[in-house]
Write a protein that holds these residues in place. Structure first.
Motif, PDB file in Angstrom:
ATOM      1  N   GLU A 189      84.742  40.216  32.991  1.00 41.85           N
ATOM      2  CA  GLU A 189      84.290  41.859  33.124  1.00 41.85           C
ATOM      3  C   GLU A 189      85.453  42.668  34.542  1.00 41.85           C
ATOM      4  O   GLU A 189      85.636  42.829  34.519  1.00 41.85           O
ATOM      5  N   LEU A 190      85.047  41.089  35.482  1.00 42.78           N
ATOM      6  CA  LEU A 190      86.455  41.783  36.596  1.00 42.78           C
ATOM      7  C   LEU A 190      87.479  41.555  36.030  1.00 42.78           C
ATOM      8  O   LEU A 190      88.905  42.378  36.501  1.00 42.78           O
ATOM      9  N   GLU A 191      88.160  40.423  35.553  1.00 38.07           N
ATOM     10  CA  GLU A 191      89.422  40.641  35.068  1.00 38.07           C
ATOM     11  C   GLU A 191      89.620  42.196  34.096  1.00 38.07           C
ATOM     12  O   GLU A 191      91.000  42.798  34.380  1.00 38.07           O
ATOM     13  N   GLU A 192      88.180  42.402  33.070  1.00 42.85           N
ATOM     14  CA  GLU A 192      88.937  43.283  32.477  1.00 42.85           C
ATOM     15  C   GLU A 192      89.366  44.936  33.635  1.00 42.85           C
ATOM     16  O   GLU A 192      89.471  45.969  33.245  1.00 42.85           O
ATOM     17  N   ILE A 193      87.795  44.547  34.517  1.00 42.30           N
ATOM     18  CA  ILE A 193      88.304  46.653  35.342  1.00 42.30           C
ATOM     19  C   ILE A 193      89.291  46.447  35.852  1.00 42.30           C
ATOM     20  O   ILE A 193      89.795  47.477  36.272  1.00 42.30           O
ATOM     21  N   THR A 194      89.911  44.886  36.265  1.00 41.71           N
ATOM     22  CA  THR A 194      91.509  45.558  37.099  1.00 41.71           C
ATOM     23  C   THR A 194      92.994  45.006  36.011  1.00 41.71           C
ATOM     24  O   THR A 194      92.646  46.173  36.198  1.00 41.71           O
ATOM     25  N   ARG A 233      83.863  55.233  34.473  1.00 39.78           N
ATOM     26  CA  ARG A 233      83.600  53.884  33.784  1.00 39.78           C
ATOM     27  C   ARG A 233      83.502  52.619  34.533  1.00 39.78           C
ATOM     28  O   ARG A 233      82.744  51.587  34.658  1.00 39.78           O
ATOM     29  N   ALA A 234      84.661  53.146  34.665  1.00 36.00           N
ATOM     30  CA  ALA A 234      85.160  51.086  35.196  1.00 36.00           C
ATOM     31  C   ALA A 234      83.759  50.753  37.049  1.00 36.00           C
ATOM     32  O   ALA A 234      84.450  50.254  37.210  1.00 36.00           O
ATOM     33  N   LEU A 238      82.235  48.230  37.602  1.00 37.05           N
ATOM     34  CA  LEU A 238      82.255  46.827  38.895  1.00 37.05           C
ATOM     35  C   LEU A 238      81.185  46.954  39.519  1.00 37.05           C
ATOM     36  O   LEU A 238      80.477  45.877  40.092  1.00 37.05           O
ATOM     37  N   GLU A 239      80.061  48.179  39.283  1.00 36.46           N
ATOM     38  CA  GLU A 239      78.966  48.383  40.623  1.00 36.46           C
ATOM     39  C   GLU A 239      77.404  47.095  39.857  1.00 36.46           C
ATOM     40  O   GLU A 239      77.198  46.631  40.186  1.00 36.46           O
TER      41      GLU A 239
END
Length: 425
Positions: A189-194, A233-234, A238-239
């Motif tokens: 998920e962190l990669e997708e948010i990045t 949304r991002a 992240l939260e």
């Protein structure tokens, strides 16, 4: 537009002077506005940016509009200068000069060159007042685009950068507890948010107008707000990841205590199952004609998972330990409840026998208290019930019937025969 004809009766000198004063003031205001537009930060950014999408198309049209706006202003300046020259000929203008001034001030005498359309040079004719209205329209549309783009650029990129910085801190924290892409969903998920933030920032910079939501019913330049839906949304995603990372960190801090609690819960479940198995043997030996449920063995799978959890803790694999501990805690509590339910089900016949024994003794005590303990019928039925309840194996169904017969006999004896007047003998 074409010439509309004579502008009406000739103006007198005072009317001419007042009209010129008003037009001079409008000229100054328009010039100040055009220079402010020329120096606007949003315009400079639009001119220097590599635009895409709707912003590129609208800015290309706006540049033509601004060019036309300057053409209009130049024509307005020239026309106003010519009017001043006519007025300056005489301090007290004559009839012919007043007619000429009226025509120049009120008539469609200002020619503005337009653009090329199908190879023909287009021009438009305006009165000075009409040209002012036209310039106001062109200026409002141009300013709206510039202000809108500047508002988006002022709002979103900075917020995206702040969120990206928070993302970087979260990623570092995630790596410290073993949460990495391909190894943990939160790492993916962190990669997708990045990737989303990178793409979002690039789109905001090159196409800001795509991220603008006009205010309903507003005609003011820049009426509306930046569209932050994707950013929001991002930020929410992240939260969620940050909370998950914090949960993993919490596991690192209290994992030993949680493992000890798990071992205790599973140990209690094992002891309860052992007690149930022992009680089942006793029930089968003492109670006849009763269906006693089987008792399962200890939860081997949970013990194996507990050993795996301890292994994860030894190797500091907190991201794997976190979900395993949560699942184990739920399953261990369920196992303890199941063991207790099994013990209750197995010992239910003994509880029924104990209840019947207590009821039998209670009624015997009641009969003795009222002086009927030596009644032959009661003695006979009490002995029959007691033999059933204190023999092994005990048939509970038959024993319950003998206790009921004793209860009814006690009730009959204690009620006693009555004479015709209702008195006891």
């Amino acid at each position: 537009m074409g010439v509309t004809g004579p502008p009406g009766p000739a103006m007198d000198r005072d009317e001419v002077d007042r009209a010129l004063a008003r037009l001079d003031a409008e000229h100054k205001a328009i010039e100040d506005s055009l220079l402010a537009l020329q120096d606007h930060a949003g315009r400079r950014l639009l001119e220097g940016a590599e635009l895409t999408g709707v912003t590129r198309d609208r800015w290309a049209a706006a540049e033509r509009t601004i060019s036309l706006l300057w053409n209009c202003f130049d024509a307005y300046t020239d026309a106003l200068r010519d009017v001043r020259e006519v007025r300056a000929r005489r301090r007290w203008p004559g009839r012919e000069e007043l007619v000429e001034l009226t025509d120049r001030l009120r008539g469609d005498t200002v020619v503005v060159p337009g653009g090329a359309a199908e190879g023909a040079l287009l021009t438009e004719r305006f009165s000075l007042a009409g040209l002012v209205r036209r310039m106001n329209e062109l200026y409002a549309s141009s300013l709206d685009l510039v202000v809108t783009a500047d508002a988006v650029w002022s709002a979103l990129p900075a917020r995206i950068d702040l969120l990206a910085a928070e993302l970087g801190r979260t990623r570092s924290l995630a790596h410290s507890v073993g949460v990495r892409p391909g190894e943990h969903p939160a790492g993916d998920e962190l990669e997708e948010i990045t990737a989303e933030l990178t793409a979002l920032r690039a789109q905001v910079v090159t196409d800001p107008l795509a991220f603008w939501r006009p205010a309903a019913g507003s005609s003011a330049p820049g009426g509306g707000r930046p569209d932050t839906e994707r950013y929001d949304r991002a930020a929410l995603a992240l939260e969620d990841v940050r909370r998950e990372i914090e949960a993993v960190l919490a596991v690192r801090q209290d994992s030993e205590e949680r493992l000890l609690r798990l071992r205790d819960v599973l140990s209690r479940a094992d002891r309860t199952l052992a007690e149930a198995r022992s009680a089942r043997g006793e029930v089968l030996a003492k109670i006849a004609a009763s269906e006693v449920p089987a008792v399962s063995g200890p939860p081997i799978v949970l013990q194996e998972q507990l050993a795996t959890a301890a292994e994860y803790r030894r190797h500091a694999q907190w991201h794997r330990l976190s979900p395993l501990l949560e699942a184990l805690e739920r399953e261990a509590e369920d196992e303890l409840l199941r063991a207790r339910a099994s013990l209750t089900a197995v010992t239910a016949p003994l509880a029924v026998r104990a209840e019947l024994r207590g009821r039998l003794d209670a009624y015997k005590a009641k009969a003795a208290r009222l002086g009927a303990a030596e009644d032959p019928l009661l003695v006979e039925r009490y002995d029959a019930a007691r033999r059933m309840l204190w023999s092994a194996p005990c048939d509970l169904r038959v024993a319950e019937q003998t206790v009921l017969r004793y209860q009814r006999a006690v009730a009959d004896v204690l009620s006693g025969p009555r004479d015709a007047g209702g008195r006891e003998w």
